[in-house]
Scaffold this active site. Sequence first.
Site, PDB file in Angstrom:
ATOM      1  N   GLY A   1     -22.533   6.913   6.811  1.00  0.00           N
ATOM      2  CA  GLY A   1     -23.927   6.493   6.867  1.00  0.00           C
ATOM      3  C   GLY A   1     -24.772   7.708   6.516  1.00  0.00           C
ATOM      4  O   GLY A   1     -24.229   8.766   6.179  1.00  0.00           O
ATOM      5  N   SER A   2     -26.067   7.561   6.635  1.00  0.00           N
ATOM      6  CA  SER A   2     -26.932   8.675   6.210  1.00  0.00           C
ATOM      7  C   SER A   2     -26.652   9.941   7.014  1.00  0.00           C
ATOM      8  O   SER A   2     -26.685  11.048   6.473  1.00  0.00           O
ATOM      9  CB  SER A   2     -28.403   8.264   6.312  1.00  0.00           C
ATOM     10  OG  SER A   2     -28.678   7.718   7.592  1.00  0.00           O
TER      11      SER A   2
ATOM     12  N   GLU B   1     -23.969  11.137   7.940  1.00  0.00           N
ATOM     13  CA  GLU B   1     -22.712  11.803   7.557  1.00  0.00           C
ATOM     14  C   GLU B   1     -22.779  12.384   6.147  1.00  0.00           C
ATOM     15  O   GLU B   1     -21.938  13.213   5.777  1.00  0.00           O
ATOM     16  CB  GLU B   1     -21.529  10.821   7.640  1.00  0.00           C
ATOM     17  CG  GLU B   1     -21.198  10.378   9.060  1.00  0.00           C
ATOM     18  CD  GLU B   1     -22.235   9.454   9.654  1.00  0.00           C
ATOM     19  OE1 GLU B   1     -22.782   8.626   8.909  1.00  0.00           O
ATOM     20  OE2 GLU B   1     -22.533   9.580  10.858  1.00  0.00           O
TER      21      GLU B   1
ATOM     22  N   GLU C   1     -15.168   0.284  10.987  1.00  0.00           N
ATOM     23  CA  GLU C   1     -14.673   1.475  11.684  1.00  0.00           C
ATOM     24  C   GLU C   1     -13.408   1.241  12.502  1.00  0.00           C
ATOM     25  O   GLU C   1     -12.638   2.177  12.748  1.00  0.00           O
ATOM     26  CB  GLU C   1     -15.773   2.076  12.557  1.00  0.00           C
ATOM     27  CG  GLU C   1     -16.887   2.759  11.768  1.00  0.00           C
ATOM     28  CD  GLU C   1     -17.946   1.792  11.235  1.00  0.00           C
ATOM     29  OE1 GLU C   1     -17.777   0.567  11.379  1.00  0.00           O
ATOM     30  OE2 GLU C   1     -18.945   2.281  10.673  1.00  0.00           O
TER      31      GLU C   1
ATOM     32  N   HIS D   1     -19.857   6.737  11.666  1.00  0.00           N
ATOM     33  CA  HIS D   1     -21.303   6.722  11.585  1.00  0.00           C
ATOM     34  C   HIS D   1     -21.927   6.559  12.976  1.00  0.00           C
ATOM     35  O   HIS D   1     -21.983   5.456  13.529  1.00  0.00           O
ATOM     36  CB  HIS D   1     -21.744   5.577  10.667  1.00  0.00           C
ATOM     37  CG  HIS D   1     -23.226   5.501  10.510  1.00  0.00           C
ATOM     38  ND1 HIS D   1     -24.003   6.596  10.236  1.00  0.00           N
ATOM     39  CD2 HIS D   1     -24.083   4.450  10.607  1.00  0.00           C
ATOM     40  CE1 HIS D   1     -25.272   6.228  10.162  1.00  0.00           C
ATOM     41  NE2 HIS D   1     -25.353   4.941  10.393  1.00  0.00           N
TER      42      HIS D   1
ATOM     43  N   HIS E   1       2.889  -5.198  32.380  1.00  0.00           N
ATOM     44  CA  HIS E   1       1.851  -6.020  31.765  1.00  0.00           C
ATOM     45  C   HIS E   1       1.709  -7.322  32.553  1.00  0.00           C
ATOM     46  O   HIS E   1       0.677  -7.626  33.105  1.00  0.00           O
ATOM     47  CB  HIS E   1       2.220  -6.261  30.288  1.00  0.00           C
ATOM     48  CG  HIS E   1       1.273  -7.121  29.523  1.00  0.00           C
ATOM     49  ND1 HIS E   1       1.400  -7.347  28.180  1.00  0.00           N
ATOM     50  CD2 HIS E   1       0.186  -7.816  29.902  1.00  0.00           C
ATOM     51  CE1 HIS E   1       0.427  -8.140  27.765  1.00  0.00           C
ATOM     52  NE2 HIS E   1      -0.317  -8.458  28.798  1.00  0.00           N
TER      53      HIS E   1
ATOM     54  N   GLY F   1      -2.045  -2.474  23.196  1.00  0.00           N
ATOM     55  CA  GLY F   1      -2.085  -3.913  22.929  1.00  0.00           C
ATOM     56  C   GLY F   1      -3.378  -4.365  22.273  1.00  0.00           C
ATOM     57  O   GLY F   1      -3.635  -5.561  22.177  1.00  0.00           O
TER      58      GLY F   1
HETATM   59  N1  TPP Z   1      -8.392  -9.065  21.320  1.00  0.00           N
HETATM   60  C1  TPP Z   1      -7.859  -7.842  21.114  1.00  0.00           C
HETATM   61  C2  TPP Z   1      -8.672  -6.788  20.438  1.00  0.00           C
HETATM   62  N2  TPP Z   1      -6.639  -7.537  21.535  1.00  0.00           N
HETATM   63  C3  TPP Z   1      -5.908  -8.470  22.179  1.00  0.00           C
HETATM   64  N3  TPP Z   1      -4.691  -8.105  22.596  1.00  0.00           N
HETATM   65  C4  TPP Z   1      -6.408  -9.774  22.376  1.00  0.00           C
HETATM   66  C5  TPP Z   1      -7.672 -10.036  21.917  1.00  0.00           C
HETATM   67  C6  TPP Z   1      -5.619 -10.821  23.132  1.00  0.00           C
HETATM   68  N4  TPP Z   1      -4.409 -11.245  22.436  1.00  0.00           N
HETATM   69  C7  TPP Z   1      -3.195 -10.778  22.765  1.00  0.00           C
HETATM   70  S1  TPP Z   1      -1.974 -11.446  21.896  1.00  0.00           S
HETATM   71  C8  TPP Z   1      -3.044 -12.415  21.027  1.00  0.00           C
HETATM   72  C9  TPP Z   1      -4.346 -12.195  21.440  1.00  0.00           C
HETATM   73  C10 TPP Z   1      -5.521 -12.875  20.872  1.00  0.00           C
HETATM   74  C11 TPP Z   1      -2.522 -13.376  20.001  1.00  0.00           C
HETATM   75  C12 TPP Z   1      -2.064 -12.757  18.740  1.00  0.00           C
HETATM   76  O1  TPP Z   1      -1.621 -13.795  17.901  1.00  0.00           O
HETATM   77  P1  TPP Z   1      -0.740 -13.562  16.621  1.00  0.00           P
HETATM   78  O2  TPP Z   1      -1.092 -12.288  15.972  1.00  0.00           O
HETATM   79  O3  TPP Z   1      -0.827 -14.783  15.775  1.00  0.00           O
HETATM   80  O4  TPP Z   1       0.735 -13.360  17.161  1.00  0.00           O
HETATM   81  P2  TPP Z   1       1.679 -14.357  17.966  1.00  0.00           P
HETATM   82  O5  TPP Z   1       1.398 -14.122  19.427  1.00  0.00           O
HETATM   83  O6  TPP Z   1       1.375 -15.756  17.528  1.00  0.00           O
HETATM   84  O7  TPP Z   1       3.054 -13.900  17.601  1.00  0.00           O
END
Ligand code: TPP
Length: 526
Positions: free
Chosen positions: A25-26, A28, A47, A70, A281, A401
């Site tokens: 952006g500006s 940078e 980003e 930015h 988890h 994750g």
């Molecule tokens: N948003 C973010 C930024 N990270 C996350 N982990 C989630 C939401 C919640 N989440 C975990 S697994 C998942 C989501 C939305 C599904 C992913 O689906 P896909 O990539 O189609 O893989 P699949 O589980 O069908 O193998």
Amino acid sequence: DTSIRAFTYELLRKYGMTTMFGNPGSNELPFLKNFPSDFRYILGLQEGVVMGMADGYALASGQPTLVNLHAAAGTGNAMGALTNAYYSQSPLVVTAGQQARNLMGVEAMLTNVDAAQLPLPLVKWSFEPAEASDVPRAMSQAIHEATLPTPGPTYLSIPYSDWDEETDANMDHLLQRTVEVGAGPHPDQLKDWADVLAQADNPLLVLGPEVDAQRANSDAVELANALGAPVWVAPSESRCPFPTNHPAFRGVLPISIREIHEHLEGHDVILVAGAPVFRYHKNLPGDYLPAGARVLHITGDPRQAARAPFGEALVTSVKQGLAGLVDALNLSGRALPEPVPQTELSPDPPGAMHPENLFHLLNRLAPDNVSYVKEATATKEAFWSQIHMTQPNSYFFPAAGGLGFGLPAAVGVQLAMPERRVVAAIGDGSANYGITALWSAAQYQVPVIFVILKNGTYGALRGFASLLGAEDSPGLDVPDLDFCAIAKGYGVEAGAAHNAETFEYLFQQAMAQNNRPFLIEVSTTF
Ligand code: TPP
């Protein structure tokens, strides 16, 4: 050129940081002007993607990597990706352009208010120099903070008015500095543990991402061979620390207290190296450990050791710890456990592939030294049961994750390792969080093979929905996405496969391209 800008580029050169990832952006532009020809700027269109590409590059290269964002808005867009970088201990030096110093007080547009607060707590160190003359020293500190144990991202906010200021002679010392880390554990510290392991009835090894990050995979093999011990990958795996075709290899531990306990049953001494004990988890409570089991924990991260609810920890370099144990053990090698039997594959239904069959085929087609970036969350077991990985740097998964890592990180890993082919196995849900990385792959001629597993749903959430009694939640499906059309829009050649034959044909077509990415959308069952 005696500007702070020119000096800073000199400093970056000293640390080999000549590839940077950004979205400008500006604020940078004054840093980017007169961009030296020996530097490479990889533009990401959003980003989160910039950070994901840089993360992949830093993890695969092991080198500090510069990110240029930015101001506050760019930092904010990148913060989801920063959760992964923080937990993967990725040595990223994240910089953000700040408004000119004289306009910060009146909060002119693009002032990053309380800039150093913004990325906390997802960086190791965050700073805005109090005056221009401190910018080079702060950059030097940011690089060392990012790479010293425990590695991780750092953040530097730099007012753009600083770049044209003049250097002074004191700064030259920065170009001469060295910072090294002292020796590993004392042999006496390892001797006791070596004795405990040697005398164990049924020892077990659990290995985590630090093993792969430090290229200690072969030390882990030597230890497993000496002890005749089975080996699990620590839960919530983000890298592959052990050759998966080794007879001692068992797979990846599950992600709940109760299930891990079940898997540890029967083992009297459990050595965990390079992972937290444990990164859970799923919430299935229980006793952490089988009665009487002793946990020996080697980690380079003092906070992992401090946080752990059980175990005897030694905070040291994981590589030196494992190698030191092998030396101290002095065992000629015990019988290894029988390999885990191959899972039975069942035939594909018409029009789609079972993930196991897809990974089985992929394993046959991909080169031996392929590196996988994986972000298809419901197919973890299918993947680990079928894919052979034998070298360091063969597997990367988002360490926190946070989706949006896979597609961009694959581009970064491929840029860092041009001699190896990267295959990105990405879910149709995950792909959308970082989809614009396709454009960067095309523009910079990065030959990643993107395999999109299209099952039409957020598969992993379906599993959680039944565990949590929330099967009726809205927002769990992602129908009607055409990844071939999307890929073409970003300049990436693509094809769709509904069966093994077409997948094989497309994969071979993709492998034949040496400087162009290729996307295969494959219909998969859930
Ligand atoms: N948003 C973010 C930024 N990270 C996350 N982990 C989630 C939401 C919640 N989440 C975990 S697994 C998942 C989501 C939305 C599904 C992913 O689906 P896909 O990539 O189609 O893989 P699949 O589980 O069908 O193998």
